[in-house]
Write an enzyme that holds these catalytic residues in place. Structure first.
Site, PDB file in Angstrom:
ATOM      1  N   PRO A   1      24.392 -10.573  -8.671  1.00 32.69           N
ATOM      2  CA  PRO A   1      24.386 -10.406  -7.585  1.00 32.69           C
ATOM      3  C   PRO A   1      23.530 -11.189  -7.269  1.00 32.69           C
ATOM      4  O   PRO A   1      22.298 -11.870  -7.073  1.00 32.69           O
ATOM      5  CB  PRO A   1      23.719  -8.618  -7.198  1.00 32.69           C
ATOM      6  CG  PRO A   1      22.877  -8.680  -8.247  1.00 32.69           C
ATOM      7  CD  PRO A   1      23.020  -9.175  -9.468  1.00 32.69           C
ATOM      8  N   ASP A   2      24.314 -11.024  -5.422  1.00 33.56           N
ATOM      9  CA  ASP A   2      24.141 -12.125  -4.359  1.00 33.56           C
ATOM     10  C   ASP A   2      22.908 -10.670  -3.729  1.00 33.56           C
ATOM     11  O   ASP A   2      22.897 -10.199  -4.018  1.00 33.56           O
ATOM     12  CB  ASP A   2      24.756 -13.099  -3.787  1.00 33.56           C
ATOM     13  CG  ASP A   2      25.697 -12.379  -2.845  1.00 33.56           C
ATOM     14  OD1 ASP A   2      25.508 -10.480  -3.048  1.00 33.56           O
ATOM     15  OD2 ASP A   2      26.713 -13.245  -2.059  1.00 33.56           O
ATOM     16  N   PHE A   3      22.015 -11.625  -2.508  1.00 32.73           N
ATOM     17  CA  PHE A   3      22.080 -10.535  -1.694  1.00 32.73           C
ATOM     18  C   PHE A   3      22.578 -10.056  -0.513  1.00 32.73           C
ATOM     19  O   PHE A   3      22.157  -8.983  -0.335  1.00 32.73           O
ATOM     20  CB  PHE A   3      20.106 -11.695  -0.765  1.00 32.73           C
ATOM     21  CG  PHE A   3      19.420 -12.610  -1.518  1.00 32.73           C
ATOM     22  CD1 PHE A   3      18.330 -11.060  -2.409  1.00 32.73           C
ATOM     23  CD2 PHE A   3      19.909 -13.511  -2.478  1.00 32.73           C
ATOM     24  CE1 PHE A   3      17.972 -12.272  -3.498  1.00 32.73           C
ATOM     25  CE2 PHE A   3      18.778 -14.137  -3.463  1.00 32.73           C
ATOM     26  CZ  PHE A   3      18.235 -13.249  -4.079  1.00 32.73           C
ATOM     27  N   ARG A   4      23.121 -10.539   0.135  1.00 32.78           N
ATOM     28  CA  ARG A   4      23.824  -9.892   1.382  1.00 32.78           C
ATOM     29  C   ARG A   4      24.722 -10.100   1.855  1.00 32.78           C
ATOM     30  O   ARG A   4      25.549  -9.324   2.704  1.00 32.78           O
ATOM     31  CB  ARG A   4      23.455 -11.037   2.755  1.00 32.78           C
ATOM     32  CG  ARG A   4      21.992 -11.503   3.053  1.00 32.78           C
ATOM     33  CD  ARG A   4      21.872 -12.270   3.759  1.00 32.78           C
ATOM     34  NE  ARG A   4      20.234 -12.649   4.081  1.00 32.78           N
ATOM     35  CZ  ARG A   4      19.765 -13.021   3.330  1.00 32.78           C
ATOM     36  NH1 ARG A   4      19.570 -13.936   2.564  1.00 32.78           N
ATOM     37  NH2 ARG A   4      17.950 -13.335   3.370  1.00 32.78           N
TER      38      ARG A   4
ATOM     39  N   GLN B   1      18.558 -22.124  -3.650  1.00 34.81           N
ATOM     40  CA  GLN B   1      16.893 -21.124  -3.086  1.00 34.81           C
ATOM     41  C   GLN B   1      17.025 -20.156  -4.064  1.00 34.81           C
ATOM     42  O   GLN B   1      16.008 -19.291  -3.936  1.00 34.81           O
ATOM     43  CB  GLN B   1      18.030 -19.892  -2.072  1.00 34.81           C
ATOM     44  CG  GLN B   1      18.410 -20.838  -1.255  1.00 34.81           C
ATOM     45  CD  GLN B   1      19.155 -21.111   0.289  1.00 34.81           C
ATOM     46  OE1 GLN B   1      19.148 -20.261   0.885  1.00 34.81           O
ATOM     47  NE2 GLN B   1      20.167 -20.690   0.110  1.00 34.81           N
ATOM     48  N   ASN B   2      17.767 -20.665  -5.321  1.00 34.25           N
ATOM     49  CA  ASN B   2      18.160 -19.793  -6.533  1.00 34.25           C
ATOM     50  C   ASN B   2      16.681 -19.573  -7.695  1.00 34.25           C
ATOM     51  O   ASN B   2      16.427 -20.604  -7.745  1.00 34.25           O
ATOM     52  CB  ASN B   2      19.332 -19.648  -7.697  1.00 34.25           C
ATOM     53  CG  ASN B   2      20.743 -19.355  -6.746  1.00 34.25           C
ATOM     54  OD1 ASN B   2      20.743 -18.995  -5.357  1.00 34.25           O
ATOM     55  ND2 ASN B   2      21.473 -19.321  -7.213  1.00 34.25           N
TER      56      ASN B   2
ATOM     57  N   ASP C   1      16.881 -18.654 -10.550  1.00 30.85           N
ATOM     58  CA  ASP C   1      17.997 -17.325 -11.905  1.00 30.85           C
ATOM     59  C   ASP C   1      18.068 -19.081 -12.603  1.00 30.85           C
ATOM     60  O   ASP C   1      17.614 -18.018 -13.876  1.00 30.85           O
ATOM     61  CB  ASP C   1      19.263 -16.963 -11.738  1.00 30.85           C
ATOM     62  CG  ASP C   1      20.007 -18.321 -11.057  1.00 30.85           C
ATOM     63  OD1 ASP C   1      19.595 -19.237 -11.497  1.00 30.85           O
ATOM     64  OD2 ASP C   1      20.745 -17.451 -10.319  1.00 30.85           O
TER      65      ASP C   1
ATOM     66  N   HIS D   1      13.156 -22.147  -3.188  1.00 23.14           N
ATOM     67  CA  HIS D   1      11.970 -20.576  -3.511  1.00 23.14           C
ATOM     68  C   HIS D   1      11.313 -19.619  -5.101  1.00 23.14           C
ATOM     69  O   HIS D   1      10.988 -19.088  -4.751  1.00 23.14           O
ATOM     70  CB  HIS D   1      12.735 -19.504  -2.946  1.00 23.14           C
ATOM     71  CG  HIS D   1      13.534 -19.419  -1.699  1.00 23.14           C
ATOM     72  ND1 HIS D   1      14.789 -19.344  -1.790  1.00 23.14           N
ATOM     73  CD2 HIS D   1      13.531 -20.591  -0.136  1.00 23.14           C
ATOM     74  CE1 HIS D   1      15.058 -19.785   0.559  1.00 23.14           C
ATOM     75  NE2 HIS D   1      13.731 -20.037   0.346  1.00 23.14           N
TER      76      HIS D   1
ATOM     77  N   CYS E   1      -6.421 -14.634  -8.349  1.00 18.20           N
ATOM     78  CA  CYS E   1      -7.155 -15.987  -8.551  1.00 18.20           C
ATOM     79  C   CYS E   1      -6.204 -17.009  -8.952  1.00 18.20           C
ATOM     80  O   CYS E   1      -7.154 -17.871  -9.252  1.00 18.20           O
ATOM     81  CB  CYS E   1      -8.535 -15.409  -9.876  1.00 18.20           C
ATOM     82  SG  CYS E   1      -6.921 -15.127 -11.002  1.00 18.20           S
TER      83      CYS E   1
ATOM     84  N   CYS F   1      -3.548  -9.654 -14.409  1.00 12.89           N
ATOM     85  CA  CYS F   1      -4.095 -11.114 -14.488  1.00 12.89           C
ATOM     86  C   CYS F   1      -5.959 -10.447 -15.698  1.00 12.89           C
ATOM     87  O   CYS F   1      -6.619  -9.421 -15.473  1.00 12.89           O
ATOM     88  CB  CYS F   1      -5.323 -11.642 -13.136  1.00 12.89           C
ATOM     89  SG  CYS F   1      -5.871 -12.647 -13.497  1.00 12.89           S
TER      90      CYS F   1
ATOM     91  N   CYS G   1      -8.766 -11.448 -14.026  1.00  8.62           N
ATOM     92  CA  CYS G   1      -9.582 -10.519 -12.798  1.00  8.62           C
ATOM     93  C   CYS G   1      -9.037  -9.724 -11.945  1.00  8.62           C
ATOM     94  O   CYS G   1      -9.269  -8.637 -11.578  1.00  8.62           O
ATOM     95  CB  CYS G   1      -9.720 -11.051 -11.488  1.00  8.62           C
ATOM     96  SG  CYS G   1      -8.202 -11.547 -10.545  1.00  8.62           S
TER      97      CYS G   1
ATOM     98  N   GLY H   1      27.964 -21.572  -1.733  1.00  7.25           N
ATOM     99  CA  GLY H   1      27.079 -20.667  -2.216  1.00  7.25           C
ATOM    100  C   GLY H   1      25.914 -19.385  -1.348  1.00  7.25           C
ATOM    101  O   GLY H   1      25.435 -18.718  -2.316  1.00  7.25           O
ATOM    102  N   THR H   2      25.651 -19.820  -0.480  1.00  5.91           N
ATOM    103  CA  THR H   2      25.012 -19.106   0.493  1.00  5.91           C
ATOM    104  C   THR H   2      25.553 -19.305   1.960  1.00  5.91           C
ATOM    105  O   THR H   2      25.935 -20.007   2.542  1.00  5.91           O
ATOM    106  CB  THR H   2      23.501 -20.430   0.277  1.00  5.91           C
ATOM    107  OG1 THR H   2      22.564 -20.573   1.132  1.00  5.91           O
ATOM    108  CG2 THR H   2      24.273 -21.968   0.587  1.00  5.91           C
ATOM    109  N   SER H   3      24.602 -17.877   2.133  1.00  7.66           N
ATOM    110  CA  SER H   3      25.235 -17.296   3.817  1.00  7.66           C
ATOM    111  C   SER H   3      24.030 -18.509   4.516  1.00  7.66           C
ATOM    112  O   SER H   3      23.972 -18.189   5.843  1.00  7.66           O
ATOM    113  CB  SER H   3      24.619 -16.406   3.827  1.00  7.66           C
ATOM    114  OG  SER H   3      22.881 -16.304   3.490  1.00  7.66           O
TER     115      SER H   3
ATOM    116  N   GLU I   1      32.624 -17.765   2.686  1.00  6.06           N
ATOM    117  CA  GLU I   1      32.780 -17.735   4.339  1.00  6.06           C
ATOM    118  C   GLU I   1      32.454 -18.863   4.415  1.00  6.06           C
ATOM    119  O   GLU I   1      31.497 -19.545   3.866  1.00  6.06           O
ATOM    120  CB  GLU I   1      31.838 -15.995   4.494  1.00  6.06           C
ATOM    121  CG  GLU I   1      30.714 -16.263   4.413  1.00  6.06           C
ATOM    122  CD  GLU I   1      30.002 -14.931   4.464  1.00  6.06           C
ATOM    123  OE1 GLU I   1      30.052 -14.913   5.777  1.00  6.06           O
ATOM    124  OE2 GLU I   1      28.324 -15.185   4.248  1.00  6.06           O
TER     125      GLU I   1
END
Ligand code: OAD
Length: 270
Positions: free
Chosen positions: A38-41, A111-112, A114, A131, A142, A163, A166, A202-204, A229
Site C-alpha cells: 500500500p502507499d501512504f496517503r 522515497q521507497n 521496499d 528515506h 549505540c 542490540c 547495549c 508514484g509520489t504525492s 493525480e
C-alpha cells in the site's frame, strides 16, 4: 521550448532523438502499489488510513523516532507485513532498469523502502534511497549494526529485536520523522540540475526535502509526471508532460511511443 508539445508523443520524440541522455527519476510509494504494497496517503487504501488497528495517536507516529522509542510495537507489526522478499518489482520498476540499461539513467531518487528498484536490477550507485531502506539495521542507541538474518527471524516471529551490545532498540535504517536524511541525499541533491529529463512517478510530493527535487531541474528541462493525480505543481511548466492514471499503464504507453515496449516487457518477465 525543448519539446514540440506537452504530449506523450512529443516526449517520446525527444527521448528517441537521443537528447534525453541524463534522466533523473524520482519515485514514491505509488510505483509499488501494483506489487501489493500500500502507499501512504491514498484515501481508502493508503497505510495511514488503515492503521486504526495499531492504536496510534496519529498515523505518522508509526514512523516517528520519538514514538518508536516509547512504543516500537506498531512499527514492528507493520514491518511484519511489509518486510522485503514477499513482493515482485512492477513493470514501472523495470522501466527504470531499462533506462539504466540504455545508459540514460543519471540517478534514481526514491522515497521507497521496499528495495524493489534494486530487485529490478537498478545498480546500487544509481540509487539514492532518500528515506533509507530495509537493507541495513542498527541499534538506535549505540548504532551497532545488527545482523540481517536475525532481524528477519525476529520480524517473522513478531518479536522486537534488541542490540547485542547495549540492549537498545534495533531499527531498520529507514529514515523516520525526526531523523536525519542520509548524507548521499544531500550530496546528490543538486544533481537534477544536470539532467536533460526528469521523470516523477508514484509520489504525492508532500514530504520535504524530497518534494523540492523536481524544482531543482533547469528551466528548459522537460519534466514528466506519471501519477494518478497532479502533484507538486508539475504540469504548469512549458515543457511539463502529464501522464495521468496508473503508472504501469503510463510507462507502457511511453515505452510503446519510444518503440521500447517489447524490450520492457521482456525485461519485466525475466
Ligand atoms: P504517498 O502515499 O504520499 O503518495 C503516493 C502517490 O502515488 C499518490 O499521489 C497516489 O495518487 C499515487 N499512486 C498510488 N498508486 C498509484 C498507481 N498505481 N499509479 C500511479 N500513481 C499511483 O507516498 P509517497 O509520496 O511515497 O516517508 O510518500 C512520501 C513519504 O511519506 C514516504 O516516503 C514516507 C511517508 O511518510 C517516511 O516514512 C519517512
Amino acid at each position: 521550448r525543448t519539446l514540440s508539445g506537452r504530449t506523450l508523443e512529443a516526449l517520446a520524440e525527444y527521448m528517441k532523438s537521443g537528447k534525453a541522455s541524463k534522466i533523473v527519476v524520482m519515485t514514491g510509494a505509488g510505483i509499488s502499489t501494483s506489487a501489493g504494497i500500500p502507499d501512504f496517503r491514498s484515501p481508502e487504501t493508503g497505510l495511514y488510513a488503515n492503521l486504526a488497528r495499531l492504536n496510534l495517536p496519529y498515523a505518522e507516529a508509526v514512523f516517528d523516532i520519538a514514538y518508536f522509542r516509547e512504543n516500537p510495537e506498531p512499527f514492528y507489526a507493520l514491518a511484519h507485513e511489509l518486510y522485503p522478499g514477499k513482493f515482485r518489482p512492477t513493470i514501472t520498476h523495470s522501466f527504470i532498469r531499462l533506462l539504466q540499461d540504455k545508459g540514460l539513467l543519471l540517478k534514481l531518487f526514491t522515497q521507497n523502502i521496499d528495495c524493489l528498484e534494486r530487485e529490478a536490477g537498478v545498480d546500487d550507485d544509481k540509487i539514492i534511497e532518500a528515506h533509507g531502506s530495509f537493507a541495513r539495521q542498527s541499534c538506535i542507541d549505540c548504532n551497532q549494526p545488527y545482523p540481517e538474518e536475525e532481524i528477519k527471524r525476529h520480524i517473522e516471529n513478531k518479536e522486537i529485536p534488541r542490540c547485542h551490545h547495549c540492549k537498545g532498540l534495533v531499527k531498520p535504517e529507514i529514515v523516520f520523522f525526526g531523523e536525519k536524511m542520509p548524507a548521499t541525499f544531500f550530496q546528490n541533491q543538486s544533481l537534477p540540475m544536470q539532467a536533460d529529463l526528469c521523470i516523477v512517478m508514484g509520489t504525492s510530493l508532500t514530504v520535504q526535502p524530497f518534494a523540492s527535487l523536481p524544482g531543482m531541474t533547469r528551466e528548459q528541462t522537460p519534466r514528466v509526471l506519471i501519477n494518478k493525480e497532479r502533484v507538486g505543481g508539475i504540469g504548469s511548466g512549458s515543457d511539463d508532460v502529464l501522464i495521468l492514471g496508473d503508472c504501469d499503464e503510463g510507462v507502457k504507453r511511453l515505452a510503446e511511443a519510444c518503440g521500447w515496449l517489447e524490450e520492457l516487457e521482456a525485461l519485466w518477465a525475466k
